[in-house]
Design an enzyme around this catalytic site. Structure first.
Site, short mmCIF file in Angstrom:
data_model
loop_
_atom_site.label_atom_id
_atom_site.label_comp_id
_atom_site.label_asym_id
_atom_site.label_seq_id
_atom_site.Cartn_x
_atom_site.Cartn_y
_atom_site.Cartn_z
N ASP A 148 0.84 -1.20 0.00
CA ASP A 148 0.00 0.00 0.00
C ASP A 148 0.88 1.25 0.00
OD1 ASP A 148 -2.24 1.88 0.81
OD2 ASP A 148 -3.30 -0.02 0.98
N HIS A 221 -3.72 6.08 3.55
CA HIS A 221 -4.38 4.89 3.00
C HIS A 221 -3.79 3.61 3.57
CE1 HIS A 221 -5.73 2.03 -0.15
NE2 HIS A 221 -6.71 2.89 -0.37
N SER A 544 -11.12 -0.45 -1.09
CA SER A 544 -9.85 -0.45 -0.35
C SER A 544 -10.06 -0.76 1.11
CB SER A 544 -9.17 0.92 -0.47
OG SER A 544 -8.56 1.09 -1.72
#
Length: 763
Positions: A148, A221, A544
């Site tokens: 990620d 994220h 996600s």
């Protein structure tokens, strides 16, 4: 001087970004070679200090022109007999003429596609002796690799209180980098690496003072996804008092290894390097919440790396994508990958808007301040220049906007950027309209906001168009519980599977809307530089967010069933998934106002409790997957991308793709097919009760007949395998059957219900 319209400026910027800063004659490629042929050819050049791939690149220097730079090696992929390098067109042609050359695939860009979810999934009440969170299962050494945008190592979600020493089998490291050192790791965060060669080669730039050339996350994220999968228990987690509760990862005692590949864009070259390294390091689960457009499996290197991971016993989950609700938008669809869709939970963040005509509508907002009362509404030309309907930066006129509620359509830029534009122009609040669906996946704005679904959005637009001086009031209600759920998100990408239509994708759905999870200490909740607020947890949405839920649950199952293969874990998750919501109704589709089909939710919504004890599993080996690729009529060289030097046998070439021992059924007829029959074989393994009998129950899709043989499976011992066949015959179609129809096949024994969805399509 002409004024450039904001939308035109965005288009120009996008075009500029698409042009690589590298030479027009140079491009980065992932190269596969037959290592045996290469080492024989260049044996005189290969040494202990110079590996074979460097010898290959050195041989290309002679063909370079005076202007061209020598070939540049970025990564060596030992497990793939390949490497990534920047090559000129002449160097590439010379490489292709070498004995042993297999392929050269250009580098491509990919994009990045919680307190309530453990309770919603039924985990928090399962800490007793038999629950997956029971004491006997907590002290596991399952390692989750998160590919990620990195990780914020100091976050409380990654504390290691009570954890045993790092497993001796672990081969990973914590790499030094900007504001990151091995001391940032502990018994929870046991690995941290970063990969940027492909991003730089594609023209990307890293500002080391802002982005950090290390595994440290600044986008948020990666920190969010890592804590969702395996973050530790944190009491009183919330954002601005919203969603208050106990935050925990799905497998909160798991170890985490972070692999940073997004800067903010991600390249296939870097992702492949990270995945290969994660395999070598010894992860048990890989979670990747990213993707790009679909392409043939043999051309998709994250897919190829996922196969290598599967072969190494690693469970791999990818997000399905956020390009819904259109058909054929699902990505990451290889059958050895768990492809995860996104759906809602029973929690919402409610705001109520009352229009000047008295109509009221419920929307979503994370704002916690005072209500907006009786303010004028402006929209489009009444708010500014062309582009004001999207609230683009610079398009709003402060003289028209100040002190008013501004209507903004979705699209072109992020929602939070629209809010920033409204605030900069002096607006009092933002009202965001949805073009279709009742998806209320909002973002954290810098001013009072409300997001409305499509039905309310149409009513607001009608009111604005028919009223001389439109006004509105907005009241913010905060966190609410008890909603009908789950419902599949409108943004969640949909099937059918464009690359492999004989496999239903996505596989499963999980919580992916308004998920609260860990956030970097120096990143604002809106991710805007102008936003000076800082939070410990943040709420974001997407596949996600759903993907790491499933990855963490896979780690949970792995800790209980250490000898299960990735395919067994995947089967358990799929066959125990449910299709009815918390009100006993079929799971709804927020995009189409009807029940969600397998092309939206796959087998259904993940159920971690039942998945730990599924009764039967559909197992698949690496050899089975290679046979499946042969059945797709891939050439030997294409199949060799997965297994070097493999040659498909005549038997494999005659196989049907639908014979793959997959826990679902995708049946494809030609448009006018009638009385055409497809018969597929499946084999199930008993992992429930030693002596047990299962009877089949079929919900028959419209337009076909279904025959199962045998109808009863009687097992006498654990791990016994029994097979059955299913025949699907296309009947004369009537007007009630559109492009596809759906049903299910369920094997029932006592409390066990081993369910497989059926999707029948006419092409």
């Amino acid at each position: 001087m002409k004024i450039i319209h904001a939308a035109m400026l965005l288009l120009l910027l996008a075009l500029m970004a698409a042009i690589s800063t590298t030479s027009a004659d140079e491009q980065t490629y992932i190269v596969r070679m037959d290592k045996t042929k290469i080492t024989n050819t260049y044996s005189s050049l290969v040494s202990s200090t110079k590996p074979w791939h460097q010898a290959v690149l050195d041989s290309l220097i002679d063909v370079s022109s005076m202007e061209a730079t020598p070939p540049e090696l970025l990564y060596s992929y030992t497990a793939l007999s390949g490497f990534a390098a920047k090559l000129s067109s002449k160097q590439l042609e010379s490489l292709k003429n070498m004995d042993g050359f297999i392929s050269a695939v250009p580098n491509k860009m990919l994009s990045l596609h919680t307190t309530r979810s453990p309770s919603f999934l039924g985990l928090t009440g399962m800490k007793g002796e038999k629950g997956p969170w029971s004491g006997s299962n907590l002290h596991s050494d399952v390692i989750i690799g998160v590919v990620d945008s990195g990780i914020w190592p100091e976050h409380v979600s990654f504390q290691d209180h009570g954890l045993s020493p790092v497993p001796e089998r672990w081969k990973g490291v914590c790499e030094n980098g900007t504001r990151f050192s091995p001391s940032n790791c502990n018994k929870k965060l046991i690995g941290a690496r970063y990969f940027y060669g492909g991003y730089i080669a594609a023209g990307g730039k890293i500002n080391d003072t802002e982005e950090h050339k290390s595994a440290r996350d600044v986008s948020g994220h990666g920190t969010h996804t890592a804590s969702t999968a395996g973050g530790d228990i944190v009491e009183n987690a919330n954002i601005f008092g919203l969603a208050n509760g106990t935050a925990t990862g799905m497998r909160y005692t798991a170890r985490i290894a972070a692999y940073k590949v997004c800067w903010p864009r991600c390249t296939s070259v870097d992702i492949l390097a990270a995945m290969v390294k994660a395999i070598e390091d010894g992860v048990d689960v890989l979670t990747l919440s990213l993707g790009s457009e679909s392409e043939a499996y043999w051309q998709d290197y994250p897919v190829i790396a996922s196969y290598l991971a599967f072969k190494s016993g690693i469970f791999v989950a990818f997000s399905a994508g956020n390009s819904g609700p259109d058909a054929y938008t699902v990505v990451n669809t290889a059958p050895w990958i768990m492809t995860v869709a996104a759906s809602t939970m029973d929690r919402s963040f409610v705001a109520i808007i009352e229009l000047g005509n008295g109509e009221t509508f419920e929307g979503s907002s994370f704002y916690t301040g005072k209500a907006l009362k009786g303010l004028p509404i402006v929209y489009g030309k009444t708010a500014g220049d062309l582009g004001a309907e999207y609230c683009l930066s610079g398009s709003l006129d402060p003289k028209l906007v100040k002190g008013k509620i501004v209507i903004c359509e979705q699209g072109i830029v992020q929602q939070t950027e629209k809010g920033e534009a409204v605030k900069s122009a002096g607006g009092a609040g933002i009202l965001i309209l949805s073009p279709k669906g009742e998806d209320l996946a909002n973002e954290v704005h810098v001013l009072p906001d409300i997001l409305l679904g499509a039905i309310a959005s149409k009513a607001v637009t009608k009111y604005w168009n028919t009223t001389k001086a439109p006004t509105a009031s907005i009241v913010f209600k905060g966190t609410m519980y008890g909603n009908q759920a789950p419902k599949v998100a409108a943004f969640s990408s949909r099937g059918p599977n464009l690359v492999g239509p004989d496999v239903i994708k996505p596989d499963i759905t999980a919580p992916g809307v308004d998920i609260l999870a860990a956030w970097p200490a120096e990143t604002s909740p809106s991710r805007l530089k102008s936003d000076k607020r800082r939070v410990l947890f943040n709420i974001i949405s997407g596949t996600s967010m759903s993907c790491p839920h499933v990855s963490g649950i896979a780690a949970l199952i792995k800790s209980k069933h250490k000898d299960w293969s990735p395919a067994a874990i995947k089967s358990a998750l799929m066959t125990t998934a449910y299709t009815l919501d918390n009100k006993g109704k079929p799971i709804a589709d927020l995009a189409f106002y009807n029940s969600a089909s397998p092309f939206a939710i796959g087998s259904g919504h993940v159920d971690p409790i039942k998945a730990t004890d599924p009764g039967l599993i559909y197992n698949i080996t690496a050899e089975d997957y290679i046979s499946y690729l042969c059945s797709l009529h891939y050439t030997d060289s294409q199949v060799s991308m997965f297994e070097e030097g493999y040659q498909c046998t005549p038997t494999e070439l005659r196989m049907q793709p639908g014979d793959l021992n997959y826990p679902s059924f995708a049946v494809n007829f030609k448009q006018k097919a009638r009385n055409v029959t497809f018969t597929y074989k499946r084999t199930v393994t008993n992992v429930g009760i030693p002596k047990s009998t299962y009877k089949v129950s079929v919900e028959v899709p419209k337009g076909v007949s279904v025959i199962v043989s045998p109808k009863v499976l009687s097992f006498t011992e654990l791990n016994e395998e029994l097979s059955y066949e299913v025949s699907f015959t296309g009947l004369s179609r009537n007007k009630t059957v559109a492009g596809s129809s759906f049903g299910s096949l369920v094997w029932v024994s006592g409390n066990y219900r081993v369910r497989s969805p059926i999707a029948v399509s006419w092409k």
